[in-house]
Write a protein that holds these residues in place. Structure first.
Motif, short mmCIF file in Angstrom:
data_model
loop_
_atom_site.label_atom_id
_atom_site.label_comp_id
_atom_site.label_asym_id
_atom_site.label_seq_id
_atom_site.Cartn_x
_atom_site.Cartn_y
_atom_site.Cartn_z
N GLU A 206 0.83 -1.27 -0.03
CA GLU A 206 -0.22 0.05 -0.08
C GLU A 206 0.96 1.18 0.13
OE1 GLU A 206 -2.47 -0.23 3.26
OE2 GLU A 206 -3.87 -1.65 2.35
N ARG A 207 0.39 2.31 -0.64
CA ARG A 207 1.22 3.66 -0.73
C ARG A 207 1.41 4.11 0.44
NH1 ARG A 207 -1.72 7.06 -4.83
NH2 ARG A 207 -3.21 6.97 -3.18
N PHE A 208 2.64 4.59 0.87
CA PHE A 208 3.17 4.76 2.08
C PHE A 208 2.62 6.45 2.24
CE2 PHE A 208 6.84 6.16 5.10
CZ PHE A 208 6.05 6.06 6.20
N ALA A 209 1.77 6.88 3.01
CA ALA A 209 1.46 8.11 3.09
C ALA A 209 2.36 9.34 3.55
CB ALA A 209 0.25 8.16 4.10
N ASP A 210 3.48 8.76 4.36
CA ASP A 210 4.43 9.60 4.72
C ASP A 210 5.69 9.57 3.91
OD1 ASP A 210 2.79 10.87 6.96
OD2 ASP A 210 3.32 9.19 8.32
N TYR A 211 5.58 8.99 2.95
CA TYR A 211 6.91 8.78 1.82
C TYR A 211 7.47 10.20 1.71
CZ TYR A 211 9.84 7.82 -1.86
OH TYR A 211 10.82 7.58 -2.88
N PHE A 212 8.68 10.51 1.81
CA PHE A 212 9.33 11.69 1.65
C PHE A 212 9.46 12.22 0.10
CE2 PHE A 212 12.98 8.95 0.64
CZ PHE A 212 13.54 9.67 -0.15
#
Length: 505
Positions: A206-212
């Protein structure tokens, strides 16, 4: 070394039946923003330092990020976990860590995580699967809360290549004391997190919401392990899958006829070659004669064989490397298909009546080498095809028991001839030529960070290799994939499908 046998051609009637039986649209997964892909084998581990094959390493690239990132189109290295980097001297690099980067468990990336990871995976005790990715590291040292240095054992020009995706950074607090969690319950800083898994069967990201970094366009990726090609083809046609790869040419051609499927062929770093052992039988075999080696090069109609049996985006190569790689000079002696010239050279060498010799085939398909053997036979060289497993063939080659060997080489996905030409001719285990001038040129280039100097040294070495006909370069390979017509996605030349680049049309 990421070696993988090319699949045998899918039986025409069976493939036709699969396609005919399939129905429906290949657009089913766009609606729920889930990309469904299939691999034919499960990863052994999700630890990027232990996994060996590209499917597993492709999943690692979803979960983790390197200190820097390489633009696969331009070859430029850019900041990633490190906001800046520079060479202090030939053996030292200094980095500034990007602030406020989050791991999937919510913890914040620190310099201590970087130091822990690099010192761990480069240790003998950890025993990383691919030592060339870590063996150059002498140590990593913390300078401050946001800066650190990496010390090299010797000047290592591939440091940037390795630091880009090949050296994922792990959270110290999570893994320390139980490094096995790297492979089964990974926590990284990558664009996706592992939501669930059924090892050997199914992996959900799942897409990581806090990805930089830049957020992926697709929210969810489901990786299915489907060893049977028939099942993959049917599910792609039926819409249960959006993407499959490593298609044999016949399957690619037939799937390309379906309106809801797009077939793509990408020219990749992997090359096919015939390695020649001039020292075979203590230098008393015909291969010790330069004119014989040149005759073999002239005798093979590489373009005709490539076109008929390889196809796709593959291209004939004339040098002992892939032109997509840095340092791969193509300004070398080439050998056109000229059986008349080949016969003349054999006569001049004292083999007017030809000779018989073994050709060990380490990677199929056999049909390619039957065609090559037929070409050689027309000039009087009888090639006895001997099929062996890759590992067995390489061991025999290194022991000098093989006169000719053909295989493929992917350079570990690194676009630099230090991992192609140098592997075969710098005096190492695979170098049976042992030309001291060539070895010195390559070693000097392999231990310099001066790109102009490296390019000149490699060019000089490649000229000698071609003039001495130490190889029969054949072609670079292409990788065929098939996908839903609603998907925007391309594989990069290093054979890694970077699914975080995918989007819907």
């Amino acid at each position: 070394m990421f070696q993988r046998a090319i699949k045998t051609v899918f039986p025409k009637l069976m493939l036709a039946a699969v396609i005919a039986a399939s129905c429906g649209s290949a657009l089913a997964n766009k609606a729920d923003d889930t990309l469904n892909v299939a691999f034919d084998a499960a990863p052994a581990t999700l630890d990027g330092y232990k996994e060996s094959d590209r499917p597993g390493l492709s999943l690692v690239r979803l979960l983790y990020t390197g200190l820097i990132q390489k633009d696969q189109k331009t070859g430029k290295f850019e900041p990633a976990l490190a906001s800046s980097f520079k060479f202090i001297d030939d053996k030292t690099m200094e980095f500034t860590l990007r602030p406020n980067v989050k791991f999937h468990d919510g913890s914040t990336l620190t310099v201590d995580d970087v130091i822990y990871t690099l010192n761990l995976v480069s240790s003998k005790a950890y025993n990383a699967r691919y030592q060339n990715t870590v063996s150059w590291i002498a140590g990593a040292d913390k300078l401050s809360d946001n800066t650190f240095r990496i010390r090299m054992k010797t000047p290592f020009p591939l440091a940037l290549e390795m630091l880009s995706e090949n050296l994922p950074i792990y959270p110290k607090a999570y893994y320390e004391g139980d490094v096995s969690k790297m492979g089964i319950k990974p926590v990284g800083t990558g664009p996706y997190r592992l939501a669930s898994s059924q090892p050997g069967s199914r992996y959900v990201f799942e897409r990581f919401a806090d990805y930089f970094g830049k957020k992926p366009a697709i929210n969810r990726i489901v990786v299915h392990i489907l060893p049977d090609s028939n099942t993959q083809y049917a599910e792609l046609m039926g819409g249960s899958l959006d993407w499959i790869w490593r298609l044999p040419p016949d399957a690619a051609k037939r799937l390309a006829t379906k309106k809801n499927v797009v077939v793509k062929s990408e020219s990749i770093l992997r090359i096919r070659y015939i390695d020649i052992n001039p020292a075979y039988q203590d230098g008393k075999s015909p291969l010790a004669n330069l004119k014989v080696r040149q005759a073999m090069n002239h005798a093979i109609d590489r373009e005709a064989i490539r076109k008929a049996l390889v196809g796709g985006a593959s291209k004939v190569i004339n040098t002992a490397c892939n032109p997509l790689q840095f340092g791969c000079s193509t300004d070398v002696q080439s050998y056109s298909y000229d059986p008349k010239k080949a016969k003349e050279l054999l006569t001049e060498a004292g083999y007017a009546k030809g000779f018989s010799i073994d050709l060990v085939v380490a990677t199929p398909p056999r049909s390619i080498f039957e065609a090559i053997a037929a070409n050689l036979a027309t000039v009087g060289i009888k090639a006895n095809l001997i099929e062996q497993q890759y590992g067995t063939a390489v061991s025999a080659w290194r022991e000098g028991r093989v006169p000719l060997m053909t295989a493929t080489w992917g350079s570990y996905g690194i676009a630099d001839v230090a991992l192609s030409t140098s592997n075969f001719f710098n005096g190492g285990a695979d170098d049976l030529v042992k030309n001291p001038q060539v070895a010195q040129l390559l070693k000097s280039a392999d231990t310099s960070i001066d790109r102009d100097f490296r390019a000149k040294q490699y060019a000089a070495a490649l000229k000698i290799i071609a003039a001495q006909a130490y190889w029969v370069p054949l072609w670079n390979l292409s990788l065929n994939s098939a996908q839903s017509s609603s998907l925007n996605f391309d594989i990069d030349s290093d054979e890694f499908p970077r699914f975080y680049k995918a989007s819907w049309k």
